[in-house]
Design a protein around this motif. Structure first.
Motif, PDB file in Angstrom:
ATOM      1  N   THR A  27       0.800  -1.228   0.000  1.00  0.00           N
ATOM      2  CA  THR A  27       0.000   0.000   0.000  1.00  0.00           C
ATOM      3  C   THR A  27       0.832   1.277   0.000  1.00  0.00           C
ATOM      4  OG1 THR A  27      -0.182  -0.019   2.412  1.00  0.00           O
ATOM      5  CG2 THR A  27      -1.940  -1.090   1.170  1.00  0.00           C
ATOM      6  N   GLU A  31      -0.511   5.400  -0.954  1.00  0.00           N
ATOM      7  CA  GLU A  31      -0.545   6.492   0.004  1.00  0.00           C
ATOM      8  C   GLU A  31       0.449   6.176   1.108  1.00  0.00           C
ATOM      9  OE1 GLU A  31      -3.977   8.393   0.921  1.00  0.00           O
ATOM     10  OE2 GLU A  31      -4.927   7.945  -0.979  1.00  0.00           O
ATOM     11  N   LEU A  80     -11.427   8.901   6.212  1.00  0.00           N
ATOM     12  CA  LEU A  80     -10.859   7.621   5.794  1.00  0.00           C
ATOM     13  C   LEU A  80     -10.106   7.723   4.473  1.00  0.00           C
ATOM     14  CD1 LEU A  80     -13.732   5.196   6.835  1.00  0.00           C
ATOM     15  CD2 LEU A  80     -11.470   5.425   7.911  1.00  0.00           C
ATOM     16  N   LYS A  81     -10.436   8.707   3.647  1.00  0.00           N
ATOM     17  CA  LYS A  81      -9.740   8.885   2.365  1.00  0.00           C
ATOM     18  C   LYS A  81      -8.248   9.164   2.544  1.00  0.00           C
ATOM     19  CE  LYS A  81     -13.681  10.467  -0.305  1.00  0.00           C
ATOM     20  NZ  LYS A  81     -14.310  11.582  -1.009  1.00  0.00           N
ATOM     21  N   TYR A  83      -6.195   7.507   4.293  1.00  0.00           N
ATOM     22  CA  TYR A  83      -5.440   6.322   4.691  1.00  0.00           C
ATOM     23  C   TYR A  83      -5.410   5.230   3.630  1.00  0.00           C
ATOM     24  CZ  TYR A  83      -5.901   8.657   9.130  1.00  0.00           C
ATOM     25  OH  TYR A  83      -5.843   9.591  10.127  1.00  0.00           O
ATOM     26  N   ALA A  84      -4.234   4.632   3.492  1.00  0.00           N
ATOM     27  CA  ALA A  84      -4.087   3.454   2.636  1.00  0.00           C
ATOM     28  C   ALA A  84      -4.661   2.233   3.343  1.00  0.00           C
ATOM     29  CB  ALA A  84      -2.617   3.219   2.308  1.00  0.00           C
ATOM     30  N   ALA A  85      -4.631   2.256   4.677  1.00  0.00           N
ATOM     31  CA  ALA A  85      -5.136   1.115   5.441  1.00  0.00           C
ATOM     32  C   ALA A  85      -5.578   1.560   6.828  1.00  0.00           C
ATOM     33  CB  ALA A  85      -4.070   0.037   5.581  1.00  0.00           C
ATOM     34  N   TYR A 107     -15.341   2.864   2.199  1.00  0.00           N
ATOM     35  CA  TYR A 107     -13.879   2.975   2.123  1.00  0.00           C
ATOM     36  C   TYR A 107     -13.281   1.679   1.559  1.00  0.00           C
ATOM     37  CZ  TYR A 107      -9.173   2.594   4.146  1.00  0.00           C
ATOM     38  OH  TYR A 107      -7.829   2.381   4.341  1.00  0.00           O
ATOM     39  N   GLY A 112      -9.828   0.868  -0.116  1.00  0.00           N
ATOM     40  CA  GLY A 112      -9.093   1.038   1.129  1.00  0.00           C
ATOM     41  C   GLY A 112      -8.778  -0.306   1.762  1.00  0.00           C
ATOM     42  N   TYR A 114      -7.570  -2.892   5.057  1.00  0.00           N
ATOM     43  CA  TYR A 114      -7.715  -3.048   6.504  1.00  0.00           C
ATOM     44  C   TYR A 114      -7.013  -4.303   6.967  1.00  0.00           C
ATOM     45  CZ  TYR A 114     -11.468  -6.400   5.605  1.00  0.00           C
ATOM     46  OH  TYR A 114     -12.193  -7.491   5.165  1.00  0.00           O
TER      47      TYR A 114
END
Length: 115
Positions: A27, A31, A80-81, A83-85, A107, A112, A114
């Motif tokens: 990731t 980002e 949340l945008k 973050y890559a995770a 997301y 996105g 997690y």
């Protein structure tokens, strides 16, 4: 905690670390920030502070930013945008309301990650 339980915990943490490194490497190109989320509504595991510190260290070593939170209010489309995770660090209980859950689902649907 028994020796067997400690070994299981250590093995689980080691496996999580390897998985996390692989995921983060994939990731980083997208980002350079992750959100570490540790909210609990029940059992609070003693490993939470160690997980936070480990991920912060990984961020420093591998060039990505780490934000740490226990606020469900961070689960909005706009936030949340960034973050890559999102990394769930030993969360327990129902930690997101319906609106926050829906934002998190969008997301993920948008790509996105997690852990």
């Amino acid at each position: 905690m028994t020796i067997s339980a400690k070994r299981t915990l250590i093995s689980s943490m080691a496996a999580l670390t390897v998985l996390l490194l692989v995921f983060i490497q994939a990731t980083i190109a997208q980002e350079r920030r992750v959100l570490v989320f540790s909210k609990t509504k029940g059992w609070r595991h003693t490993s939470i502070p160690f997980g936070k510190e480990a991920i912060k260290k990984l961020g420093q070593e591998h060039g990505f930013g780490v934000d740490i939170s226990e606020s469900s209010e961070d689960f909005t489309d706009t936030n949340l945008k960034k973050y890559a995770a999102v990394i769930f660090n030993c969360t327990t209980g129902n930690i997101l309301n319906n609106e926050q859950q829906a934002a998190f689902e969008r997301y993920i649907q948008a790509g996105g990650g997690y852990v």
